[in-house]
Design a protein around this motif. Structure first.
Motif, PDB file in Angstrom:
ATOM      1  N   SER A   3      -8.398  -3.311  -7.817  1.00 31.57           N
ATOM      2  CA  SER A   3      -8.582  -4.768  -7.835  1.00 31.57           C
ATOM      3  C   SER A   3      -9.272  -5.241  -6.559  1.00 31.57           C
ATOM      4  O   SER A   3     -10.150  -6.113  -6.604  1.00 31.57           O
ATOM      5  N   SER A   4      -8.920  -4.657  -5.420  1.00 31.12           N
ATOM      6  CA  SER A   4      -9.586  -5.022  -4.168  1.00 31.12           C
ATOM      7  C   SER A   4     -11.031  -4.552  -4.162  1.00 31.12           C
ATOM      8  O   SER A   4     -11.931  -5.277  -3.716  1.00 31.12           O
ATOM      9  N   TYR A  48      -4.860  -9.797   3.880  1.00 32.03           N
ATOM     10  CA  TYR A  48      -3.715  -9.807   2.969  1.00 32.03           C
ATOM     11  C   TYR A  48      -3.408 -11.232   2.543  1.00 32.03           C
ATOM     12  O   TYR A  48      -3.385 -12.146   3.374  1.00 32.03           O
ATOM     13  N   PHE A  83     -12.992  -6.904  -6.199  1.00 36.43           N
ATOM     14  CA  PHE A  83     -13.104  -8.159  -5.440  1.00 36.43           C
ATOM     15  C   PHE A  83     -14.185  -8.048  -4.370  1.00 36.43           C
ATOM     16  O   PHE A  83     -15.054  -8.911  -4.248  1.00 36.43           O
ATOM     17  N   TYR A  84     -14.162  -6.969  -3.592  1.00 37.48           N
ATOM     18  CA  TYR A  84     -15.142  -6.795  -2.523  1.00 37.48           C
ATOM     19  C   TYR A  84     -16.561  -6.693  -3.083  1.00 37.48           C
ATOM     20  O   TYR A  84     -17.504  -7.263  -2.519  1.00 37.48           O
ATOM     21  N   ASN A 111      -7.070   1.215  -4.828  1.00 40.34           N
ATOM     22  CA  ASN A 111      -6.909  -0.235  -4.951  1.00 40.34           C
ATOM     23  C   ASN A 111      -8.096  -0.843  -5.701  1.00 40.34           C
ATOM     24  O   ASN A 111      -8.961  -1.501  -5.128  1.00 40.34           O
ATOM     25  N   GLY A 157      -8.353 -15.339  -0.771  1.00 40.38           N
ATOM     26  CA  GLY A 157      -8.947 -14.150  -0.163  1.00 40.38           C
ATOM     27  C   GLY A 157     -10.451 -14.322   0.005  1.00 40.38           C
ATOM     28  O   GLY A 157     -11.021 -13.920   1.024  1.00 40.38           O
ATOM     29  N   ARG A 180      -2.258 -15.035  -5.030  1.00 38.81           N
ATOM     30  CA  ARG A 180      -3.537 -14.444  -5.436  1.00 38.81           C
ATOM     31  C   ARG A 180      -4.084 -15.158  -6.667  1.00 38.81           C
ATOM     32  O   ARG A 180      -3.344 -15.732  -7.449  1.00 38.81           O
ATOM     33  N   GLU A 196       0.812  -1.220   0.000  1.00 31.45           N
ATOM     34  CA  GLU A 196       0.000   0.000   0.000  1.00 31.45           C
ATOM     35  C   GLU A 196       0.846   1.272   0.000  1.00 31.45           C
ATOM     36  O   GLU A 196       0.316   2.366   0.125  1.00 31.45           O
ATOM     37  N   CYS A 245     -11.266   0.385   2.489  1.00 32.72           N
ATOM     38  CA  CYS A 245     -10.387   0.030   1.372  1.00 32.72           C
ATOM     39  C   CYS A 245      -9.834   1.322   0.784  1.00 32.72           C
ATOM     40  O   CYS A 245     -10.588   2.279   0.568  1.00 32.72           O
TER      41      CYS A 245
END
Length: 171
Positions: free
Chosen positions: A138-139, A98, A142-143, A136, A109, A104, A39, A132
């Motif tokens: 990609s996160s 993480y 994903f979420y 980010n 995750g 990944r 990060e 978040c």
């Protein structure tokens, strides 16, 4: 010797979850530093093994789960309970999740987040929530795929360092 009761099988072959134990303190700090480096915030990590040990295993202010793939630690989640006055129930706040970059894309995750959801249901919590970083993407994607909704109408406020001491002195 590992406490076999602490090992939780998952739907992903060779991936198991376990609650962290006292001898995991260095591993937890290493994961925190890896996440902070990812990060671009490594210079902000001031936690030490001693501080983490006291906070996690003496005061029990938070909990940690470790994800292990083929017996090797590859990810972690650190979380604690908060409380919703509107729901009248506790919630789980996920501080960090993480998974090592090379691991990944295997669904690890998703399994960790799903486990936390199951834990929240088991503990009669009304919600599971986290923050978040805006960049980010990609996160964030994903979420959203996992059913999370951004709380855009809320702004996070923080008081720390000398401002926290100043605030405390106003009492």
């Amino acid at each position: 010797m590992e406490n076999m009761i602490n090992i939780i099988d998952t739907k992903v072959s060779d991936f198991k979850i376990r609650f962290a134990e006292e001898n995991d303190t260095k591993l937890i700090l290493d994961f925190i530093k890896e996440l902070a480096d990812y990060e671009k915030l490594l210079d902000e990590v001031v936690a030490t093994e001693e501080v983490l040990y006291d906070s996690l295993f003496v005061q029990k202010k938070a909990e940690v789960i470790i994800g292990e793939y083929e017996g090797k630690p590859v990810g972690f989640a650190l979380f604690f309970h908060n409380f919703s006055t509107f729901l009248g129930k506790p919630g789980i706040y996920l501080e960090d999740l993480y998974v090592k970059p090379e691991m990944r894309g295997k669904g690890l995750g998703k399994i960790i987040l799903s486990f936390l959801g199951k834990l929240a249901v088991k503990r009669n919590c009304g919600r599971l929530e986290w923050w978040c970083i805006d960049w980010n993407e990609s996160s964030i994607e994903f979420y959203k795929e996992m059913g999370a909704k951004p709380m855009d109408e809320w702004t996070v406020y923080r008081v720390c360092d000398s401002e926290l001491c100043d605030l405390a002195n106003k009492f």
